[in-house]
Design an enzyme around this catalytic site. Structure first.
Site, PDB file in Angstrom:
ATOM      1  CG  HIS A   1      -9.443  -6.878   8.123  1.00 28.25           C
ATOM      2  ND1 HIS A   1      -8.540  -7.919   8.084  1.00 28.25           N
ATOM      3  CD2 HIS A   1      -8.816  -5.813   7.535  1.00 28.25           C
ATOM      4  CE1 HIS A   1      -7.433  -7.513   7.486  1.00 28.25           C
ATOM      5  NE2 HIS A   1      -7.582  -6.241   7.161  1.00 28.25           N
TER       6      HIS A   1
ATOM      7  CG  HIS B   1       0.798   1.916   4.536  1.00 21.93           C
ATOM      8  ND1 HIS B   1       0.091   3.091   4.678  1.00 21.93           N
ATOM      9  CD2 HIS B   1       2.108   2.249   4.631  1.00 21.93           C
ATOM     10  CE1 HIS B   1       0.953   4.093   4.884  1.00 21.93           C
ATOM     11  NE2 HIS B   1       2.169   3.614   4.846  1.00 21.93           N
TER      12      HIS B   1
ATOM     13  CB  SER C   1      -7.276  -3.765   4.082  1.00 20.25           C
ATOM     14  OG  SER C   1      -5.963  -3.455   3.697  1.00 20.25           O
TER      15      SER C   1
ATOM     16  CD  GLU D   1       3.227  -2.896   0.423  1.00 23.29           C
ATOM     17  OE1 GLU D   1       4.392  -2.788   0.852  1.00 23.29           O
ATOM     18  OE2 GLU D   1       2.217  -2.771   1.132  1.00 23.29           O
TER      19      GLU D   1
ATOM     20  N   GLY E   1       2.388   5.308   0.220  1.00 25.00           N
ATOM     21  CA  GLY E   1       0.980   5.603   0.421  1.00 25.00           C
ATOM     22  C   GLY E   1       0.696   7.050   0.756  1.00 25.00           C
TER      23      GLY E   1
ATOM     24  CG  ASP F   1      -2.903  -1.267   8.395  1.00 25.32           C
ATOM     25  OD1 ASP F   1      -2.389  -1.131   9.519  1.00 25.32           O
ATOM     26  OD2 ASP F   1      -3.106  -2.374   7.861  1.00 25.32           O
TER      27      ASP F   1
END
Length: 290
Positions: A18, A41, A99, A117, A143, A173
């Protein structure tokens, strides 16, 4: 898939990811053209660090909580902590931003975000969390498939005219429940997407458990058709520790100009602040822009 990020929210891996994500957004937003960001993700976007999952793992204590108590002085770290505090002012004192929230916080009114997601419960909560933000489109889907379907991005404006986004950011991710298979998915998706949207920046998070298992991934990543690429890693335990995850890293493709220099100054500070004896950091170029 059984992975739930609520157990790991705010840990050392999230800090690395982050801090870097916000710095990427700021660097890209320094130019006036609108941006498109895809979070492949995304999870649920917001996490309660006083909830059962986070309390059971206690991982945030060695990550964001430690930095909030005593942070190294660096603009990128201050930027990250300011975003965490802004999230808590809006959503409560024990909240941690995922995120997609950080993307929405950092990007501008004309920018657009797609957050994907796959898990139904997480996707449903993600939709609730961003229901009032017209910049954020939530997709309950895989994703990697979204990278193929949504990129390169096009925005339909009032009257039916289309606007293409020449620049943007893709964050990958995944949960890495099957690490070798996940790396295959990542490299395949990147090869396909880079052929269609070559000017975007890409950030891929990965866990570091056994160093040797990452070498094939790095070799394949080095062959991707990009102008520049590097890996940035934060090890909070010694590299040869028998613990399950000693650290994590980010593969960055097409980073903004001089981005590696700035990030390279942050990594040792994070290692010192979050790591035990033997902690370390690494920034290594796979391909430098000529």
């Amino acid at each position: 898939m059984n992975y739930r990020h609520a157990f790991h929210a705010g840990n050392h891996a999230d800090v690395l990811k982050h801090v870097t994500l916000l710095a990427l957004c700021d660097a890209l937003a320094a130019k006036p053209a609108p941006l498109f960001a895809l979070d492949t993700h995304a999870g649920r976007g917001l996490y309660a660090l006083d909830g059962n999952s986070a309390q059971r793992s206690g991982e945030a204590e060695g990550g964001v909580s430690r930095l909030l108590a005593e942070a190294p002085k660096h603009p990128a770290i201050a930027r990250y902590l300011a975003a965490v505090k802004a999230c808590r002012l809006e959503h409560g004192p024990a909240t941690y931003p995922g995120s997609p929230w950080l993307l929405a916080h950092a990007l501008r009114e004309d920018d657009r975000i797609a957050a994907c997601e796959l898990l139904p419960e997480e996707a449903a909560q993600l939709k609730v969390n961003f229901a009032r933000d017209p910049r954020v489109a939530v997709h309950a889907r895989d994703g990697y498939a979204a990278m193929k379907a949504l990129l390169p991005p096009t925005l339909l404006k009032a009257g039916g005219s289309a606007m293409k986004f020449a620049r943007g950011l893709v964050l990958i991710d995944p949960p890495y429940e099957a690490q070798l298979e996940e790396f295959d998915h990542i490299i395949g998706a990147l090869r396909q997407t880079l052929s269609r949207w070559p000017n975007a920046s890409y950030a891929v998070w990965y866990p570091i458990k056994r160093r040797r298992s990452l070498q094939p991934f790095f070799r394949r990543a080095a062959t991707l058709p990009v102008k520049a690429s590097f890996v940035a890693e934060l090890m909070v335990h010694p590299d040869d520790s028998p613990l399950r995850m000693n650290g994590s890293g980010l593969l960055l493709l097409n980073p903004p100009w001089q981005f590696g220099q700035g990030l390279g100054a942050v990594l040792p500070l994070l290692a010192k602040a979050l790591g035990e004896a033997g902690a370390s950091s690494r920034l290594e170029w796979l391909k430098q822009e000529s």
